[in-house]
Design an enzyme around this catalytic site. Sequence first.
Site, PDB file in Angstrom:
ATOM      1  N   CYS A 206      10.983  15.980  20.090  1.00 33.72           N
ATOM      2  CA  CYS A 206      10.411  15.699  19.039  1.00 33.72           C
ATOM      3  C   CYS A 206      11.536  14.993  18.049  1.00 33.72           C
ATOM      4  O   CYS A 206      11.216  14.565  17.038  1.00 33.72           O
ATOM      5  CB  CYS A 206       9.607  16.996  18.170  1.00 33.72           C
ATOM      6  SG  CYS A 206      10.966  18.171  17.583  1.00 33.72           S
TER       7      CYS A 206
ATOM      8  N   CYS B   2      16.125  18.371  18.554  1.00 34.16           N
ATOM      9  CA  CYS B   2      15.276  18.556  19.933  1.00 34.16           C
ATOM     10  C   CYS B   2      15.087  17.263  20.973  1.00 34.16           C
ATOM     11  O   CYS B   2      14.804  16.260  20.329  1.00 34.16           O
ATOM     12  CB  CYS B   2      13.858  19.261  19.374  1.00 34.16           C
ATOM     13  SG  CYS B   2      12.537  19.019  20.598  1.00 34.16           S
TER      14      CYS B   2
ATOM     15  N   ASP C 187     -24.455 -21.704 -14.778  1.00 36.52           N
ATOM     16  CA  ASP C 187     -23.562 -22.788 -15.358  1.00 36.52           C
ATOM     17  C   ASP C 187     -22.590 -22.423 -16.404  1.00 36.52           C
ATOM     18  O   ASP C 187     -23.225 -21.400 -17.190  1.00 36.52           O
ATOM     19  CB  ASP C 187     -24.304 -24.075 -15.346  1.00 36.52           C
ATOM     20  CG  ASP C 187     -24.932 -24.624 -14.019  1.00 36.52           C
ATOM     21  OD1 ASP C 187     -24.065 -24.020 -12.808  1.00 36.52           O
ATOM     22  OD2 ASP C 187     -25.766 -25.308 -14.077  1.00 36.52           O
TER      23      ASP C 187
HETATM   24 ZN   LIG Z   1      10.754  19.482  19.287  1.00 34.44          ZN
END
Ligand SMILES: [Zn+2]
Length: 495
Positions: free
Chosen positions: A66, A63, A304
């Site tokens: 994305c 794509c 101590d």
């Molecule tokens: Zn996409």
Amino acid sequence: MAPVDEGPSESLNLEIVDFIQNLGSCWRCAIRFTRERKPETYQRKSDEFKLEPEEKLLKASPCVICLGLVQDHFIKEVVMDEVCQQVLKFDCDSATFSCMVSLPVAIMLREQAVWFLLTDKFPDLLSKNLKIDYVTSLKDVWKFVFTEPLEKKLNKQLEHSSSPFQIHISILYKDEIAECGALVDICPEKFKHRYNRTRVYREGIFTRNAAQSVLSGLSAKDFQKHYTLKVPNCSAHYGPVQCSHNSIHIAGRYQKFSRTLCQTPWFIEGEKHMDTSIQELICKHLEPFFKTQSVKFSSSGREDVDVRTLGKGRPFAIELIDPHRTIFTQDQITQLQNVINNSTDAIQIRDLQAVTKEQLSVLKEGEEEKTKIYRALCVTLDGSTPTEEDLAKINAITDLVLMQKTPLRVLHRRPLAVRPRTVHEMNATLLDDRPGHFILRLKTQAGTYIKEFVHGDFNRTLPNLCVLLGRPVDIVALDVDAVELDWPPAIAIKT
Ligand SMILES: [Zn+2]
């Protein structure tokens, strides 16, 4: 009430989806640009949604927006294997998790490019005063799509607000730097500065914030001069997954019976000075139980090395950092306490329990106000024995304010200062069988240096016991009898 902006009509939305898919986007990204916010929409499979006619085409390249991240074709193998394997390796028993995803900046640029193409094609959108944040974010859609498979595979519930167990997933992209170069062309000034300071900008030059500030307010014309949307050569991939769990805090009280044991490991020039310490005697049993590598020990003051702590003991707390075991019962903690107590004669602990981070403040609050009770074995240095009159004088003293200059013995690690400290009560009793020796019980403000009060520290503490008794006195041994801080709450031990 302001009128609700209904956004584009149904038919315009269909045109938008169609237009974006034709640019080479997956159907989920296309729908994001119609401001669809319903998770169910994105959780559908593409074949029941008939919106990805280019499926065949897209098999070759991911794509354009994305980079394959929420695209059916790329989804199956990645999440299931890469991410889950890394989380499962961490082996945390938390029933929930929260998830942070960081995306390549190249995706921001791609979204911006598509937005400009879209508003150019459909000027209506701009006339409605819509901006790019109108688009449903890819991170949200990523979560819509991946929550269910992640939950199933990890056998944990995603908590949207905040779980103590956090998973940070970085998504990487091979061409990130090459594609982000456009940002430098758009705004050289911004990146020249960042480039010169790459050591400061450890996360890299192209951060989301830097990109955001370059892109906001930029016109389509200025953007398109430097950036053209191209089909990506490769898809995004999953980088290292970082897991972490919030600290667990365990508190209790310790008694210390040894006069050769320090509280925490003692290092001199990187070399460990003593065999062990209170911290180590306790933590070597807690660390494997909670599956943690790192701890922080804190307590209500410290004694101590040569001072014993008796009575109910001294309150302490241990922060277990990044534990992998997080589910446990009080019974298990009590068992651990028994194991620790059976493993050594030098200390005993009690009331061991889990506490919240908020409860810890009790340990540090009132550090100055709380009182401590000491028992000191003292001796006169001239061999004389204090008279009944001397003792009566000492025993009558209440709320005596001392001015204590930083003791010589701690001057190498504490700043030089004069601190007022109050001795609330004193009680001296002679030891019949040891001439010149007497026991002095004192109730003092926290932070009082007792040894210095007795021998005077070359009159750096005034008044001191030598002045009060009119003869030289030294301290043979010191015990803490009580740290008057009622914390953590007592735990009833089942018998
Ligand atoms: Zn996409």
